[in-house]
Structure formats: structure tokens, C-alpha cells
Design a protein around this motif. Structure first.
Motif, short mmCIF file in Angstrom:
data_model
loop_
_atom_site.label_atom_id
_atom_site.label_comp_id
_atom_site.label_asym_id
_atom_site.label_seq_id
_atom_site.Cartn_x
_atom_site.Cartn_y
_atom_site.Cartn_z
N GLU A 26 0.82 4.21 -2.83
CA GLU A 26 0.44 5.58 -2.45
C GLU A 26 1.64 6.53 -2.58
N CYS A 36 1.83 9.88 -4.94
CA CYS A 36 2.23 11.18 -4.40
C CYS A 36 3.35 11.77 -5.24
N ARG A 69 0.83 -1.20 0.00
CA ARG A 69 0.00 0.00 0.00
C ARG A 69 0.86 1.25 0.00
#
Length: 238
Positions: free
Chosen positions: A100, A104, A96
Motif C-alpha cells: 500500500e 501511495c 500489506r
């Protein structure tokens, strides 16, 4: 402007993106800083690592999996995942965090607009030539304003190697349905852009200097067809 080999019979022009159409460094530095802040907020154990720890891990992974050297996105995901695992996060958390973290970085890496002067130049050139992008990076060409400037933009990955390998040049010529010698490639790097284009049988223009970066021409280098000091020169010489 210097002409080393006379360009001729140009049907299409390909452009490098980073450090050719814009100064890439501030956007990369900002994206790295935003990624670090994200990791420290969401995965506090990452505060124990300095940038050199992440670089060391990336180099190790590139040694173990050389194919990552030709895929900047896959390399970043692998580095984030492995780093989070080493710092004590579970496999699910690492997976995860890598996804993520990439999102970003990718958002901030493409959080700018190409200048109106460059876009105007591309529109002018597109009246006579077909235009495409060939980049070793992973910038989102649509988000930075190049969506209408190029027929397509090629990135490495999924078996397609980075410049100076000829993969993307060959792919561009195949998609444009032209011979390699009918493609003129414009870029700031003597190795990736000039050498890559020449080895692929294409013509080349070397942008020098590029955003304050001056390169000398080594004796053993493959010569570009032309050397220019500013992108705007293209509209005159072509």
C-alpha cells in the motif's frame, strides 16, 4: 550549444525522463511527504522514525542485496517491509503496508503532466526519428502524458541494470532493430546518460544546465557528441 563529436546516421532518439523532460524534484518530494502521511495514519508506530532512519535501513539493505540498487521499486518495497517489521508489525501487516505504501508513493510520484512545449518538441522530432524513453526511475510514462510520444519506455529491474550500465541501451537497440551507433541518447546526467550511452556505443546529447543544475565537464569525462542548454535546441540541430 557545443559540438564535441559530429552526430551522424541517427535512426532513433532515446530520452532520459527525470530532470530531462521535466523537473523531477518537486514530484519526488511530494510523493515522499504523501507516503510519510500514509504511514503515520495507517501504521502509527512509524511516527517514531525520522527520514534518516529509513535512509539508513535502505543503505543496509542495498549492502545486503546489491541487486536492489538496480530496481528502485523493489528497493522501496524491501525497505518499507523491513522497516515495518523492525517497528513491531507482523509479517502480514508489513507485507500489506509495503504494497500500500508503494502504491501511495507511485501514485503521487506520477501525479503531473509533461509540459505542452516538451510534447510538441517530441511530436516534431517523431516526424523524422523513432523515439523511446530510457529512465533509471519508475515514473508512469502513460500517466504523465508520454504514452503517445514514445514507442516504448525502458526501466531497470528484473535483471536489467540502471544506466550507466549498457543493458537498457542494448535492449532499446534490439527492440528498434538498429545498431548501437544509430541511437542518439539525450539526458541530463554526465554519468548515467552520457557515459552510459557512450559505453554502449551510442551517440549522446548532454542537457546542461537541466532545471537550474549546472555541471562542469570533468577532464576525464567521456565527451557527449553535443551539449545543449535547452531541449528546444534539438529541433534545430537535428
Amino acid at each position: 550549444m557545443r559540438c564535441y563529436l559530429r552526430p551522424q546516421n541517427i535512426h532513433a532518439i532515446s530520452f532520459d525522463l527525470d530532470d530531462t523532460l521535466y523537473n523531477n524534484q518537486p514530484y519526488i518530494l511530494n510523493a515522499e511527504a504523501e507516503l510519510t502521511q500514509f504511514l503515520h495514519r495507517s501504521f502509527p508506530l512509524t511516527a517514531a522514525w525520522q527520514p534518516q532512519d529509513w535512509r539508513r535501513l535502505k543503505l543496509l539493505l542495498l549492502q545486503q542485496m546489491p541487486e536492489l540498487a538496480h530496481d528502485t521499486t523493489a528497493a522501496r518495497i524491501a525497505t518499507l517491509r523491513q522497516g515495518l517489521l523492525q517497528l513491531g508489525y507482523s509479517a502480514a501487516e508489513a507485507e500489506r503496508g509495503a504494497a500500500e505504501g508503494l502504491a501511495c508513493f507511485y501514485f503521487h510520484r506520477s501525479h503531473f503532466q509533461v509540459s505542452s512545449e516538451v510534447l510538441s518538441l517530441l511530436r516534431h522530432l517523431s516526424q523524422r526519428f523513432r523515439l523511446v524513453g530510457i529512465t533509471n526511475g519508475n515514473v508512469d510514462a502513460e500517466r504523465i502524458g508520454l504514452g503517445d510520444a514514445f514507442e516504448f519506455v525502458l526501466h531497470p529491474g528484473n535483471g536489467v541494470r540502471m544506466k550507466p550500465a549498457k543493458d537498457m541501451f542494448d535492449l532499446a537497440c534490439a527492440r528498434l532493430d538498429i545498431r548501437s551507433e544509430q541511437l542518439l541518447h539525450v539526458g541530463d546526467s554526465l554519468n548515467a546518460d552520457v557515459r552510459g550511452a557512450r559505453l554502449a556505443g551510442c551517440q549522446s546529447v548532454w542537457l546542461n544546465p537541466s532545471f537550474g543544475q549546472l555541471e562542469s565537464l570533468p577532464i576525464a569525462a567521456l565527451l557527449p557528441h553535443m551539449e545543449i542548454a535547452a531541449l528546444g535546441s534539438l529541433s534545430n540541430i537535428l
